[in-house]
Design an enzyme around this catalytic site. Structure first.
Site, short mmCIF file in Angstrom:
data_model
loop_
_atom_site.label_atom_id
_atom_site.label_comp_id
_atom_site.label_asym_id
_atom_site.label_seq_id
_atom_site.Cartn_x
_atom_site.Cartn_y
_atom_site.Cartn_z
N HIS A 404 101.00 -60.90 -34.93
CA HIS A 404 100.03 -60.98 -33.83
C HIS A 404 98.80 -61.82 -34.20
O HIS A 404 97.96 -62.11 -33.34
CB HIS A 404 99.60 -59.57 -33.41
N ASP A 408 100.63 -64.84 -29.83
CA ASP A 408 100.07 -64.00 -28.78
C ASP A 408 101.19 -63.23 -28.08
O ASP A 408 102.36 -63.63 -28.10
CB ASP A 408 99.32 -64.86 -27.75
#
Length: 433
Positions: A404, A408
């Site tokens: 992450h 995204d």
């Protein structure tokens, strides 16, 4: 008589130390020339150390799991002949005591001085009914305190037994271990424990060494440094399964049997062409993302030694049959331990598949320093609403994790949705754009 010093050899590649994973000899063993003495591990490669001479092992250094520097003396072998390079280490030349002697001899010397317990332990008791031997099965009077040694009390407490309900056959009604066993095995021996069942207090210590240690270190590194986001999507595999069955039924001689993996690999190649940031390695220390044109897919495989990840290189340049052939070859090599070092490293994205045991959902751990891993769950026939009615369809979930920090949530979802579209309409996998 002379002694040959066996040192941990330089295994190359700039490795200054190795983990001792296996001993093949003990002190006192006779060895032949070229006989394997020990095995050490560097990375995921295991190196065997052969004996250069014939003789008797007189010294052994290191325990399984120890990290030993190259050049360290790990064995001494007594040979017949001239001394080797004049290498002698008098401080190690102490008489070695066999393990049996350590456990037997001191006991023999100390036996005559051990005080034996007195035949009977006289404890003043109330001259009432408590001094009268009891019949087995007769409980104590209400409020009467049971007599029992600490060990029996501890057993009763752990088993949830009220000692006031246990008849004692010892002196003055004292409860013995045999009394407790009789009560536990009796039909009326409830007390929170089923009759005949005993708590198992065994504890087995298993040292984490070798490949298991490498896996533990890799997983700890991945989870401690990568903030995972896991995205799960169900895929209708009915059309792909029909195509796969038909292709396997009409395949030409010499072609491998197709599983789901080759189809998924080709779908990944097409999806990565649209989102190259998924096929990357993140050097978080340097702050650099390296996106690769070549799609090198790691296939997480379970072997008798543990989890390994053989790598299918340049999947973008392989057709579906070549992908299937390479997966089969690498899986077999990984299972029998013949996979080369270069075949177990260099992946840019990984597939994690547990086959029929894949479960409904999983949370696969990213293979650091990659940024994505695709998890394959089990295929199952489930009711699916087609807009007018429920129909049986072959459904499978994809559970995929992404780094992450650099991927995204929208990009992760878009990638998985593209895989879903390709696998639900498998003809698109074969369309060259």
């Amino acid at each position: 008589m002379a002694e040959k010093l066996i040192k941990l050899p330089d295994v190359g590649e700039g490795v200054a130390e190795a983990e001792l994973v296996e001993w093949h000899v003990n002190v006192g063993d006779l060895v032949r020339e070229d006989m394997v003495l020990a095995a050490v591990m560097t990375g995921k490669a295991t190196v065997e150390i052969p004996s250069p001479v014939e003789g008797e092992v007189t010294f052994r250094h290191g325990e399984i799991g120890d990290i030993i520097a190259t050049g360290t003396v790990i064995l001494k072998i007594r040979t017949v002949g001239e001394a080797v390079d004049g290498e002698e280490e008098p401080e190690i030349e102490l008489p070695l005591v066999q393990p049996e002697a350590l456990s037997v001899e001191p006991q023999k010397k100390s036996e005559p001085v051990v005080e034996r317990p007195k035949p009977a332990e006289v404890i003043p008791q109330k001259p009432a009914a408590s001094s009268v031997p009891r019949d087995v099965g007769v409980p104590r009077a209400e409020g009467e305190k049971p007599l029992a040694p600490p060990a029996v009390r501890l057993r009763a407490k752990e088993a949830g037994i009220d000692l006031r309900q246990v008849p004692g056959t010892g002196p003055a009604g004292r409860i013995t271990h045999e009394d407790l066993d009789t009560f536990l095995n009796s039909q009326g021996g409830g007390g929170g424990v089923a009759a005949g069942l005993q708590p198992n207090k065994a504890v087995q210590e298993v040292k984490v060494v070798g490949l298991r240690r490498r896996i533990a270190e890799k997983m700890a590194l991945s989870k401690s440094r990568i903030p995972h986001i896991t995205y799960v999507e169900e895929v209708d595999m009915t059309a792909l399964e029909e195509l796969r069955t038909r292709m396997n039924g009409t395949q030409k001689p010499g072609r491998p049997k197709l599983t789901i993996l080759p189809f998924l690999m080709r779908a990944m190649v097409k999806a990565i062409a649209e989102q190259p940031g998924i096929n990357a390695l993140y050097d978080d220390e340097a702050g650099i993302i390296r996106q690769y044109g070549g799609v090198h897919i790691g296939i997480a495989a379970q072997t008798p030694s543990g989890l390994v990840v053989p790598v299918v290189r340049h999947a973008e340049a392989r057709d579906i049959f070549d992908c299937a052939r390479e997966v089969a070859r690498l899986s077999e090599a990984a299972k029998n331990g013949t996979a080369l070092r270069e075949e177990l490293s260099g992946s840019t994205i990984t597939i994690s598949s547990l086959g029929a045991m894949g479960g409904i959902v999983s949370t696969p751990v990213i293979n650091h320093p990659e940024v994505a891993i695709i998890g394959v769950n089990k295929l199952a026939v489930r009711p699916h609403w087609d807009g007018t009615q429920f129909v049986p369809r072959k459904m499978m979930n994809l559970s995929s994790s992404f780094d992450h920090r650099v991927i995204d949530g929208w990009d992760a979802a878009s990638f998985v949705q593209r895989l879903k579209a390709l696998m639900e309409t498998p003809a698109l996998i074969f369309v060259e754009e």
